[in-house]
Enzyme design. Sequence first.
Site, PDB file in Angstrom:
ATOM      1  N   ARG A   1       5.552 -12.533   9.842  1.00 21.60           N
ATOM      2  CA  ARG A   1       6.300 -11.333   9.506  1.00 21.60           C
ATOM      3  C   ARG A   1       7.588 -11.268  10.311  1.00 21.60           C
ATOM      4  O   ARG A   1       7.732 -11.906  11.344  1.00 21.60           O
ATOM      5  CB  ARG A   1       5.444 -10.099   9.758  1.00 21.60           C
TER       6      ARG A   1
ATOM      7  N   LYS B   1       4.425   0.276   9.914  1.00 18.28           N
ATOM      8  CA  LYS B   1       4.427   1.525   9.164  1.00 18.28           C
ATOM      9  C   LYS B   1       3.861   2.672   9.990  1.00 18.28           C
ATOM     10  O   LYS B   1       4.304   3.809   9.863  1.00 18.28           O
ATOM     11  CB  LYS B   1       3.640   1.355   7.869  1.00 18.28           C
TER      12      LYS B   1
ATOM     13  N   GLU C   1       0.894  -1.157   0.000  1.00 15.32           N
ATOM     14  CA  GLU C   1       0.000   0.000   0.000  1.00 15.32           C
ATOM     15  C   GLU C   1       0.935   1.210   0.000  1.00 15.32           C
ATOM     16  O   GLU C   1       1.859   1.268   0.814  1.00 15.32           O
ATOM     17  CB  GLU C   1      -0.865   0.045   1.271  1.00 15.32           C
TER      18      GLU C   1
END
Length: 560
Positions: free
Chosen positions: A264, A274, A37
Amino acid sequence: MTIETTSRPEHFLHRIIREDLESGRVPGPIVTRFPPEPNGFLHIGHAKSICLNFGLAEDFSGRCNLRFDDTNPHKENLEFVESIQADVRWLGYDWEDRLYFASDYFEQLYVFAQELIRNGDAYICDLTAEEIREHRGTLTEPGRNSPYRERSVDENMDLFARMRAGEFPDGSKVLRAKIDMASPNMNMRDPALYRIRHGVIHHQTGEAWCIYPMYDYTHPISDALEGITHSICTLEFEDHRPLYDWVIQHVSVPCRPHQYEFSRLNLAYTVMSKRKLTTLVGENLVAGWDDPRMPTIAGLRRRGYTPESIREFCSRIGVTRSDNLVEMGMLEDCIRGDLNERAHRRMGVLRPLRIVLTNYPEDGEEWLSAANHPQKPELGERKIPFCREVYIEHEDFMETASKKFKRLVLGGEVRLRYGYVIRCDEIVRDAAGEISELRCTYDPDTLGADPEGRKVRGVIHWVSARHGVETEVNLYDRLFVEESPDALEDFRQGLNPDSLQVLEGCRLEPALADVPAGEAFQFERVGYFCRDSGSADAKRPAFNRIVTLRDSWAKISAQE
RNA sequence: UGGGGUGUCGCCAAGUGGUAAGGCACGGGAUUUUGAUUCCCGCAUUCCCAGGUUCGAAUCCUGGCACCCCAGCCA
């Protein structure tokens, strides 16, 4: 790649794909995708995903697309779509002509939504966001059906068209999937598919739309339209897989991709979300997305990390479904391993201590030969100027020391790297009593030869006082003092106040005067450094320390 | 107290019923004009715990425990 690629065991996703190909479950070449994104810079956690997706495509002669998941214009912008492409390319991956945007599919997504409505699988809900939350129930209690759940197909079709036409204000209506408000999986309790957003300018579609599709609806369809065979994402999306499958099954899409999840990456002493990285940048807690202390690709690049070292790191950490917290030592070993092979050696003194060679001619000067890489003669050599006054590292001198200290002591000898053996005769102190200079004598017979009848145990680096380049050096330490800042109430409380130390008045050998930013050098006995790219037009070039050399002396001296 | 995951050396991580790979870190030694590099050597009688099945279990069964994720009109 200068790092020796040791063969590593096959990870579970590699095995799944291999078996899919062998069994014929997936007939053609595999297709994966990296779907960022554009709402921030990429970090090393993304690098793991990039290496995985592009790497798998490479391994099986398939393809990997780059697709921006740009369904939320509120947080996204062009700066991020550009930095992301630059970072992926820098890492060494090529999506060729397969650059896609989820927004490319907005029209098709809209038509598929009409299909859902027509089949009674979706409805327009007038509940407010808060009311929807109340109807959703909790983890342990089922939700309640929306009063708008049984609207007719015609009414839903009409309302949806008018949503698109801009007839309704933000938040007044939403398109919802009609699934099961009692599902133990929260994602299946009639999730929102479309929301209304007026007045935002989408970086790709401008003002063409005032309704935007949600991730859970967009992602599976985008995958299907691109013919993705293996849609790989992180573990927190595992609960979304039933919804992913539901969407694929309820819409006339050309194929049925499958979603697979892996865990992750977590790196010790830093943050990887983020949201938190955005906070660091937004609150000026760091100098920007590419601050060399940041775990971003841009930060690592500016710090001096190579793409090869990052890819090696991603290969070493493996791919599994278990929670993990990888030590910095792992990343550091990767960059040291790479740079040890390729970085040319130079000399630089970080904390200079002046030495006067009293028996060396006042205006004498000679240029000594030094190998660019002692283990690789093929990399050639350069000349280093030598004269009556040189600088050595302050910590390489001690007035008195234990026998374990093999550097310079008062009355003792040491070799200047690639130069002569010198003896310290006298210490000169300033008014405050601090050592300001050393008076030494050099032995003219020791250039490239051992002295007669004595053993000189130490070798230290140095820089000619007359020829050395004065510069600033940035020393970096971990960004956080907390191993897992995420565990803190406020992660900012875990920041390391000493993560950046700026050294002034450092001296470098002349060969370092005009090197391009980003090219790594080993300052012998100290570490790996590169000129900072942010200082390209600065008067004096600042250097960044990429990583220190291993320092077994630090361990020994710490014990004493 | 619902659902979904995960638990193998300090950290990553192989292992898929036949008697615990490898890497990082760490400790010891050799070589070295970088206390670097390189090179040797060492580093889990034990796999979250407890029972059970089996000639044999990290792997199968049962029951626990711990940790992670999910209640955005974010992705």
